[in-house]
Design a protein around this motif. Structure first.
Motif, mmCIF file in Angstrom:
data_model
loop_
_atom_site.group_PDB
_atom_site.id
_atom_site.type_symbol
_atom_site.label_atom_id
_atom_site.label_comp_id
_atom_site.label_asym_id
_atom_site.label_seq_id
_atom_site.Cartn_x
_atom_site.Cartn_y
_atom_site.Cartn_z
ATOM 1 N N ARG A 57 43.485 50.807 42.210
ATOM 2 C CA ARG A 57 43.024 50.602 40.832
ATOM 3 C C ARG A 57 41.729 49.791 40.950
ATOM 4 O O ARG A 57 41.776 48.599 41.195
ATOM 5 N N ALA A 58 40.594 50.452 40.792
ATOM 6 C CA ALA A 58 39.328 49.739 41.044
ATOM 7 C C ALA A 58 38.145 50.648 40.681
ATOM 8 O O ALA A 58 38.273 51.866 40.720
ATOM 9 N N LEU A 59 37.046 49.971 40.421
ATOM 10 C CA LEU A 59 36.807 48.545 40.160
ATOM 11 C C LEU A 59 36.557 48.403 38.676
ATOM 12 O O LEU A 59 35.752 49.160 38.113
ATOM 13 N N HIS A 60 37.174 47.468 38.011
ATOM 14 C CA HIS A 60 37.136 47.365 36.562
ATOM 15 C C HIS A 60 36.510 46.055 36.118
ATOM 16 O O HIS A 60 36.718 45.014 36.738
ATOM 17 N N GLY A 61 35.766 46.116 35.030
ATOM 18 C CA GLY A 61 35.172 44.927 34.435
ATOM 19 C C GLY A 61 35.054 45.101 32.935
ATOM 20 O O GLY A 61 35.537 46.081 32.359
ATOM 21 N N ARG A 62 34.391 44.152 32.317
ATOM 22 C CA ARG A 62 34.251 44.175 30.863
ATOM 23 C C ARG A 62 32.871 43.662 30.478
ATOM 24 O O ARG A 62 32.443 42.612 30.956
ATOM 25 N N ALA A 63 32.217 44.431 29.634
ATOM 26 C CA ALA A 63 30.887 44.046 29.170
ATOM 27 C C ALA A 63 30.994 42.979 28.085
ATOM 28 O O ALA A 63 32.083 42.524 27.737
ATOM 29 N N GLY A 64 29.853 42.600 27.524
ATOM 30 C CA GLY A 64 29.838 41.584 26.467
ATOM 31 C C GLY A 64 30.201 40.217 27.014
ATOM 32 O O GLY A 64 29.664 39.777 28.030
ATOM 33 N N GLN A 65 31.154 39.571 26.368
ATOM 34 C CA GLN A 65 31.575 38.242 26.799
ATOM 35 C C GLN A 65 32.459 38.296 28.038
ATOM 36 O O GLN A 65 32.756 37.261 28.626
ATOM 37 N N ILE A 90 49.337 43.267 47.677
ATOM 38 C CA ILE A 90 48.117 44.007 47.354
ATOM 39 C C ILE A 90 46.923 43.379 48.061
ATOM 40 O O ILE A 90 46.927 42.190 48.393
ATOM 41 N N TYR A 91 45.912 44.203 48.289
ATOM 42 C CA TYR A 91 44.615 43.754 48.789
ATOM 43 C C TYR A 91 43.705 43.707 47.573
ATOM 44 O O TYR A 91 43.334 44.743 47.022
ATOM 45 N N ASP A 92 43.369 42.501 47.126
ATOM 46 C CA ASP A 92 42.656 42.305 45.871
ATOM 47 C C ASP A 92 41.171 42.043 46.147
ATOM 48 O O ASP A 92 40.832 41.256 47.039
ATOM 49 N N VAL A 93 40.308 42.715 45.378
ATOM 50 C CA VAL A 93 38.861 42.620 45.592
ATOM 51 C C VAL A 93 38.165 42.202 44.301
ATOM 52 O O VAL A 93 38.485 42.703 43.215
ATOM 53 N N LEU A 94 37.206 41.283 44.429
ATOM 54 C CA LEU A 94 36.374 40.840 43.314
ATOM 55 C C LEU A 94 34.910 41.032 43.680
ATOM 56 O O LEU A 94 34.517 40.779 44.824
ATOM 57 N N ALA A 122 27.748 39.402 45.270
ATOM 58 C CA ALA A 122 28.642 39.175 46.414
ATOM 59 C C ALA A 122 30.061 39.614 46.062
ATOM 60 O O ALA A 122 30.407 39.797 44.895
ATOM 61 N N ARG A 123 30.881 39.779 47.060
ATOM 62 C CA ARG A 123 32.280 40.154 46.824
ATOM 63 C C ARG A 123 33.197 39.321 47.712
ATOM 64 O O ARG A 123 32.766 38.733 48.707
ATOM 65 N N MET A 124 34.455 39.277 47.338
ATOM 66 C CA MET A 124 35.472 38.586 48.118
ATOM 67 C C MET A 124 36.772 39.375 48.022
ATOM 68 O O MET A 124 36.961 40.187 47.114
ATOM 69 N N SER A 125 37.640 39.132 48.957
ATOM 70 C CA SER A 125 38.955 39.779 48.932
ATOM 71 C C SER A 125 40.024 38.763 49.278
ATOM 72 O O SER A 125 39.766 37.767 49.972
ATOM 73 N N VAL A 126 41.228 39.015 48.792
ATOM 74 C CA VAL A 126 42.359 38.135 49.054
ATOM 75 C C VAL A 126 43.628 38.965 48.983
ATOM 76 O O VAL A 126 43.712 39.927 48.207
ATOM 77 N N THR A 127 44.598 38.637 49.808
ATOM 78 C CA THR A 127 45.893 39.298 49.743
ATOM 79 C C THR A 127 46.813 38.510 48.820
ATOM 80 O O THR A 127 46.986 37.298 48.997
ATOM 81 N N LEU A 128 47.379 39.186 47.841
ATOM 82 C CA LEU A 128 48.369 38.598 46.942
ATOM 83 C C LEU A 128 49.710 39.263 47.226
ATOM 84 O O LEU A 128 49.774 40.495 47.356
ATOM 85 N N ASP A 129 50.769 38.467 47.320
ATOM 86 C CA ASP A 129 52.075 39.053 47.633
ATOM 87 C C ASP A 129 53.206 38.233 47.047
ATOM 88 O O ASP A 129 52.983 37.208 46.387
ATOM 89 N N PRO A 138 35.273 35.312 33.630
ATOM 90 C CA PRO A 138 34.610 36.445 32.980
ATOM 91 C C PRO A 138 33.392 36.913 33.770
ATOM 92 O O PRO A 138 32.695 36.114 34.393
ATOM 93 N N GLY A 139 33.164 38.222 33.735
ATOM 94 C CA GLY A 139 31.959 38.770 34.349
ATOM 95 C C GLY A 139 32.130 39.303 35.750
ATOM 96 O O GLY A 139 31.151 39.693 36.383
ATOM 97 N N LEU A 140 33.357 39.353 36.262
ATOM 98 C CA LEU A 140 33.595 39.883 37.599
ATOM 99 C C LEU A 140 34.236 41.270 37.518
ATOM 100 O O LEU A 140 34.983 41.563 36.576
ATOM 101 N N LEU A 141 33.930 42.100 38.500
ATOM 102 C CA LEU A 141 34.652 43.353 38.683
ATOM 103 C C LEU A 141 35.891 43.065 39.517
ATOM 104 O O LEU A 141 35.859 42.242 40.441
ATOM 105 N N HIS A 142 36.970 43.751 39.187
ATOM 106 C CA HIS A 142 38.245 43.479 39.854
ATOM 107 C C HIS A 142 38.928 44.795 40.204
ATOM 108 O O HIS A 142 38.864 45.770 39.457
ATOM 109 N N GLY A 143 39.561 44.822 41.351
ATOM 110 C CA GLY A 143 40.343 45.979 41.750
ATOM 111 C C GLY A 143 41.255 45.637 42.894
ATOM 112 O O GLY A 143 41.139 44.566 43.498
ATOM 113 N N TYR A 144 42.185 46.536 43.198
ATOM 114 C CA TYR A 144 43.084 46.273 44.319
ATOM 115 C C TYR A 144 43.664 47.568 44.861
ATOM 116 O O TYR A 144 43.669 48.613 44.202
#
Length: 264
Positions: free
Chosen positions: A134-142, A155-159, A171-178, A189-195
């Motif tokens: 599920r990637a990569l999602h963000g939101r415009a505006g605020q 999951i392998y989570d990416v920002l 820049a981007r970063m990743s982290v494992t959430l479990d 706010p303002g980051l793209l997110h996916g995993y």
């Protein structure tokens, strides 16, 4: 605090603890009661007790022992991500023969790190098969802030920082959430997110603005400029995500919509 609740039960099998006469309530800790407590806590098998959130309770209702609260800021480590404003809340689960108990969110700790706990207005949950993306999602505006955690599986989570005025823009970063560490990711706010799901996984989200599909923005998971190294072969992805734009195009739109900084 130690107290006895009214009970007609005559003792607790295997513990040697005898109740007070019906209707009486203790006002202190006698030496004999201390001895009984020590003996009770030394038992290797305690079928009549439960230790939950730092409290030992005899389920017959005779004795309740309250220990100091184990859930304080010493048991919720907070780390900063490599992207500006990203936080990772890492609790210390309490584990015993039944399994575990953990606090996944603490409003006071969040507030101490600059978050507004009452601002989160929607909770959602997704389930994804192993290898699904599920990637990569963000939101415009605020934009929107979100709290993300993996309630089951991993999951392998990416920002990706999509804020043109951010010191870590692009820049981007990743982290494992479990469901072992129970880390809780704060995404400003303002980051793209996916995993990508490393196992079949349930992911919980909390966002601080009601979702508005008209503000959705997305970037393809395999964008060549981002070159994200997803750990598994892709087993499932939505048509919507396959139709997402490029990072280069989204970046140009975001930069055009960002006011220029005032001249010095």
């Amino acid at each position: 605090m130690i107290s006895t609740a009214p009970s007609r039960t005559r003792g607790i099998a295997g513990t040697g603890v005898e109740p007070e006469p019906f209707g009486q309530r203790s006002t202190g800790i006698s030496p004999s009661l201390n001895s009984d407590i020590d003996r009770l806590l030394s038992l290797s098998v305690r079928p009549h007790t439960h230790l939950i959130e730092g409290r030992l309770t005899l389920v017959t209702g005779i004795l309740v022992i309250y220990f100091p609260d184990i859930w304080d800021d010493k048991h919720m480590k907070v780390e900063t991500g490599t992207l500006d404003g990203v936080l990772i809340f890492i609790p210390t689960p309490y584990r015993d023969e039944r399994g575990l108990f953990t606090r996944t969110f603490d409003a006071s700790i969040a507030a101490a790190h600059g978050l507004d706990p009452v601002s989160f207005v929607q909770d959602s949950q997704s389930r994804t098969i192993r290898g699904g993306i599920r990637a990569l999602h963000g939101r415009a505006g605020q934009g929107e802030a979100k709290l993300v955690r993996c309630a089951r599986g991993a999951i392998y989570d990416v920002l990706v920082d999509a804020r043109p005025d951010s010191p870590t823009y692009g820049a981007r970063m990743s982290v494992t959430l479990d469901d072992e560490s129970f880390a809780h990711l704060y995404v400003p706010p303002g980051l793209l997110h996916g995993y990508q799901a490393l196992t079949e996984a349930d992911v919980c989200y909390r966002i601080d603005r009601e979702h508005d599909p008209a503000e959705d923005i997305s970037v393809r998971y395999d964008d060549p400029d981002l070159a994200i190294d997803w750990p598994l072969p892709v087993t499932a992805i939505s048509r919507r995500d396959l139709a997402a734009g490029s990072w280069r195009r989204v970046r140009s739109v975001l930069e055009a919509a960002t006011p220029a900084p005032p001249e010095a």
